[in-house]
Design an enzyme around this catalytic site. Structure first.
Site, short mmCIF file in Angstrom:
data_model
loop_
_atom_site.label_atom_id
_atom_site.label_comp_id
_atom_site.label_asym_id
_atom_site.label_seq_id
_atom_site.Cartn_x
_atom_site.Cartn_y
_atom_site.Cartn_z
N LYS A 32 0.85 -1.19 0.00
CA LYS A 32 0.00 0.00 0.00
C LYS A 32 0.88 1.23 0.00
O LYS A 32 1.78 1.37 0.83
CB LYS A 32 -0.91 0.03 1.22
CG LYS A 32 -1.82 1.27 1.26
CD LYS A 32 -2.75 1.23 2.48
CE LYS A 32 -2.06 1.66 3.75
NZ LYS A 32 -1.75 3.12 3.78
N ASP A 59 -3.44 4.34 -1.82
CA ASP A 59 -4.36 4.74 -0.75
C ASP A 59 -4.35 6.26 -0.57
O ASP A 59 -3.69 6.78 0.33
CB ASP A 59 -3.94 4.02 0.54
CG ASP A 59 -4.79 4.40 1.73
OD1 ASP A 59 -5.97 4.73 1.55
OD2 ASP A 59 -4.25 4.34 2.87
N LYS A 61 -7.45 8.12 -0.74
CA LYS A 61 -8.74 8.48 -0.13
C LYS A 61 -9.33 9.78 -0.71
O LYS A 61 -9.60 10.74 0.00
CB LYS A 61 -8.59 8.62 1.39
CG LYS A 61 -8.10 7.37 2.10
CD LYS A 61 -8.06 7.61 3.61
CE LYS A 61 -7.55 6.40 4.37
NZ LYS A 61 -6.08 6.23 4.21
N ASP A 64 -13.95 14.83 -2.90
CA ASP A 64 -14.12 16.17 -3.46
C ASP A 64 -15.41 16.18 -4.27
O ASP A 64 -16.15 15.19 -4.26
CB ASP A 64 -12.90 16.54 -4.32
CG ASP A 64 -12.60 18.04 -4.30
OD1 ASP A 64 -13.56 18.83 -4.51
OD2 ASP A 64 -11.45 18.43 -4.07
N THR A 119 -10.43 3.41 10.96
CA THR A 119 -10.30 2.56 12.14
C THR A 119 -9.81 3.32 13.37
O THR A 119 -9.79 2.78 14.47
CB THR A 119 -9.36 1.37 11.86
OG1 THR A 119 -8.14 1.85 11.31
CG2 THR A 119 -10.00 0.40 10.89
N ARG A 211 2.81 -1.06 10.80
CA ARG A 211 3.88 -1.10 11.78
C ARG A 211 4.22 -2.47 12.35
O ARG A 211 5.41 -2.72 12.63
CB ARG A 211 3.55 -0.11 12.91
CG ARG A 211 3.78 1.34 12.51
CD ARG A 211 3.13 2.33 13.46
NE ARG A 211 1.68 2.37 13.29
CZ ARG A 211 0.87 3.20 13.93
NH1 ARG A 211 1.38 4.05 14.80
NH2 ARG A 211 -0.42 3.19 13.71
#
Length: 232
Positions: A32, A59, A61, A64, A119, A211
């Site tokens: 990603k 990614d 997002k 608009d 999340t 991570r």
């Protein structure tokens, strides 16, 4: 595409992401590319990682007005990524416009996903900050139904809602789930989390893991652990 683990390559520059990806000699993981890396390195980072043989989830997002999203998706479509996304809260019309822009002249396009609720957002923050008083599960499901209505391929949601989305939108409607952590790991700034094994059991199609892999002392072993718990 079957179940897979997507590594969130949230690095600040190309040198660091290449150094990380060089560790993977046996298998080219699905990666990603998020805002930090894309904004610092531009579209060229996507082209270079694609040349290395990786599938890419871009990614960014988008959110608009419909015409702006349509034109932006037309640009992203030329990068030959495998998945891209936008915010479901941008309305059905915006999502329909995104599909129009993303679709190439030959009819092909990357998969397009709608982000339902981040999340890092829980019920309390959704109500206090966004003034949305419905149950978070109901909001996610409503956004997912809107995404399906607009012709999208699936949603990005917490693994906690993946099963609910499949029950209401069908098994073929993809669920891509961040917020995945090992049972013995730190959850960081995520609020709604699950382990890879739990995400598999509940029906996630893809998990996005950052991570726990990228910050590990042995990223390849951490990645293989995710694959073994989620895919194998």
């Amino acid at each position: 595409m079957g179940k897979d683990v997507i590594i969130a390559c949230d690095f600040e520059n190309a040198e660091k992401v290449y150094s990380f990806l060089d560790k993977f000699t046996d298998r080219k993981p699905f990666v990603k590319i998020g805002m930090e890396l894309f904004y610092s390195q531009g579209p060229e980072i996507v082209r270079q990682i694609k040349k290395r043989g990786h599938k890419i989830f871009l990614d960014l997002k988008l959110h608009d007005i419909p015409n702006t999203v349509k034109k932006s998706m037309a640009v992203l479509s030329r990068l030959d990524v495998d998945i891209c996304n936008l915010h479901a809260s941008g309305t059905v019309r915006m999502m329909e416009a995104a599909i129009e822009g993303l679709t190439r002249k030959d009819g092909s396009r990357p998969l397009l996903l709608a982000v339902t609720m981040l999340t890092s957002t829980d019920q309390e923050s959704m109500e206090d900050d966004l003034l949305i008083k419905e149950k978070i599960e109901d909001v996610v499901l409503h956004y997912a139904k809107n995404a399906k209505k607009a012709g999208l391929d699936g949603v990005v949601c917490s693994p906690l809602e993946a099963g609910l989305v499949h029950e209401n939108c069908g098994k073929e409607f993809l669920t891509v789930t961040p917020g995945v952590r090992f049972a013995d790991g730190d959850i960081g700034d995520q609020k709604r989390v699950m382990t890879p094994a739990e995400a598999k059991k509940i029906g996630s199609d893809y998990i996005v893991v950052g991570r726990p892999i990228t910050a590990s002392s042995d990223p390849v072993a951490a990645y293989n652990r995710c694959v073994s718990e989620f895919v194998d």
